[in-house]
Motif scaffolding. Sequence first.
Motif, PDB file in Angstrom:
ATOM      1  N   LEU A  22       0.790  -1.459   0.352  1.00 22.67           N
ATOM      2  CA  LEU A  22       0.422  -0.055   0.201  1.00 22.67           C
ATOM      3  C   LEU A  22       0.755   1.460   0.061  1.00 22.67           C
ATOM      4  O   LEU A  22       1.758   0.906   1.151  1.00 22.67           O
ATOM      5  N   TYR A  23       0.575   1.911  -1.551  1.00 24.49           N
ATOM      6  CA  TYR A  23       1.450   3.512  -1.018  1.00 24.49           C
ATOM      7  C   TYR A  23       0.639   4.584  -0.538  1.00 24.49           C
ATOM      8  O   TYR A  23      -0.521   4.405  -0.599  1.00 24.49           O
ATOM      9  N   MET A  24       0.927   5.663   0.080  1.00 27.76           N
ATOM     10  CA  MET A  24       0.214   6.675   0.785  1.00 27.76           C
ATOM     11  C   MET A  24       1.298   7.968   0.715  1.00 27.76           C
ATOM     12  O   MET A  24       2.017   8.087   0.705  1.00 27.76           O
ATOM     13  N   HIS A  25       0.326   8.744   0.271  1.00 31.09           N
ATOM     14  CA  HIS A  25       0.788  10.216   0.353  1.00 31.09           C
ATOM     15  C   HIS A  25       1.286  11.199   1.318  1.00 31.09           C
ATOM     16  O   HIS A  25       0.549  10.615   2.911  1.00 31.09           O
ATOM     17  N   ALA A  52      -1.598  -1.350  -4.261  1.00 33.06           N
ATOM     18  CA  ALA A  52      -2.913   0.052  -3.998  1.00 33.06           C
ATOM     19  C   ALA A  52      -2.459   0.902  -3.576  1.00 33.06           C
ATOM     20  O   ALA A  52      -1.441   0.996  -2.917  1.00 33.06           O
ATOM     21  N   MET A  53      -2.806   2.010  -3.066  1.00 36.44           N
ATOM     22  CA  MET A  53      -2.483   3.381  -3.376  1.00 36.44           C
ATOM     23  C   MET A  53      -3.774   4.455  -2.271  1.00 36.44           C
ATOM     24  O   MET A  53      -5.046   3.660  -2.886  1.00 36.44           O
ATOM     25  N   MET A  54      -3.070   5.186  -1.041  1.00 36.90           N
ATOM     26  CA  MET A  54      -4.503   5.990  -0.666  1.00 36.90           C
ATOM     27  C   MET A  54      -3.720   6.945  -0.027  1.00 36.90           C
ATOM     28  O   MET A  54      -2.795   7.324  -0.165  1.00 36.90           O
ATOM     29  N   GLY A  55      -4.916   7.768  -0.137  1.00 32.93           N
ATOM     30  CA  GLY A  55      -4.557   9.005  -0.121  1.00 32.93           C
ATOM     31  C   GLY A  55      -5.679  10.316   0.286  1.00 32.93           C
ATOM     32  O   GLY A  55      -7.026   9.689   0.098  1.00 32.93           O
TER      33      GLY A  55
END
Length: 447
Positions: free
Chosen positions: A44-47, A142-145
């Motif tokens: 999971l990549y997050m800003h 996945a990506m989340m921001g």
Amino acid sequence: MDNTCSRLVEIKDFASRILGNSRSIYVYLPPSYYTNTDHYYDVLYMHDGQHVFASDETGGSWEMHQSADRLASEGKIKEIIIVGISTVPHQRLNEYFHDNPLMHESFQGPFAGEHYENFIIDEVIPYINKHYRTRTGSQHTAMMGSSAGGIVTYNIGFRRPDVFGMIAVMSPFFYHNEFDVDGRLHEHPFYQRYHTHPEGLRIWLDMGGAEGLFMERYAREEAKFLVADGFVLGQDLMLLLDPGAGHSQLDWAHRVHSPLLFFFGEIGQPASIRLVGEHTIGQKGPDKWMNPVVTYTSGFVRTGLPGVFHVDHPEVLAVLPDGRIKGLAWGSTVVHYTEAGVSASKEMTVVEEVPELVQVTVHVKVPNDTPPYPTIYAGIEVTYKEDGSYSGTAMIPHGLTFTFRISRGFGLHERLGDGSDIIHRSFTTNQNMVLCYEVEAWDQELH
């Protein structure tokens, strides 16, 4: 730090050739990472990575390590790697905004969103895949921001579904709202819609009920558009209108377990429902919606629909399939909602009219040593007066709840006189009101 036993690694001064800058990147490694050495993990990549695992002077923490640890230990999600990509001072909006014609109507460029997207895909992901045991492919990534991080997540997800198969778009910054000299609100959508349904893409979309001008209806409208594009609510699209939630890391941390369960675990079955919304609506006035909030056996929470509404006295009001309420005649009735065998009820009253707009006037007294900023934020923007105070008046849509701290700039919030954080202030625009606040002290300037 001894990486043989650490579970959180900071990669300092990670340089980007594409962006021409550097930043810290934080990597959360799950409990089994150093013992189960044959196992590979979804990522999971997050800003806003500086707030993913810890707080600082500009904001609180999502405490993602705590949520991931808890859900994995309970067997509700598989263990994952989480990568928090920090922002660069004064570059956040520049990097999080993709260029499109609507953007130029609301903000002044340049907009480096495409370069930031390439930085993640061409520089960050290859580094993470090289140095850590990751499962590759969109179905494992996945990506989340949130806020501006929500809009960049939305854009990257639709532009590169070959890389990211899961996106969590939380409290997205889709509209630029401003008041004119008469205090009238003007709403400017500046995000680009893609009108596509990429195969395999799953979307989590949410908005808090106390985010003020980050309005619930923006998320509700986007969910409606996504359904028209081919997404299915409750399957590859989940929507949560989170009652009482504001626009802060604390609020996002409180509900982040739901997208984690959606992407990496099992959500279980509906266990309870509560119907959220105003108790009084008008035959005339703004549209209002019923919000069925469904909690699952796993703790997963989402807004219901589709489900079945039933009204005891349908001559008094009607509820449309999308949850919109229509007042038909004066009186009271009870609304029932049922989904997957679970039900909830709510009493509603219909009056002749509810106003579209409410006049809100805000006065703020500040410490004598406060620099004379032209404006500060107190739910709405208020302007400097000759006596050193701040005042402003605005016409705001009926029924919005604002939860906020008075602020004089990014990360420069009010505090109690003893230096501790102040409890967030709140008001709801149910009637015309005059609000008077006093700031005891401010956060220190950042250097």
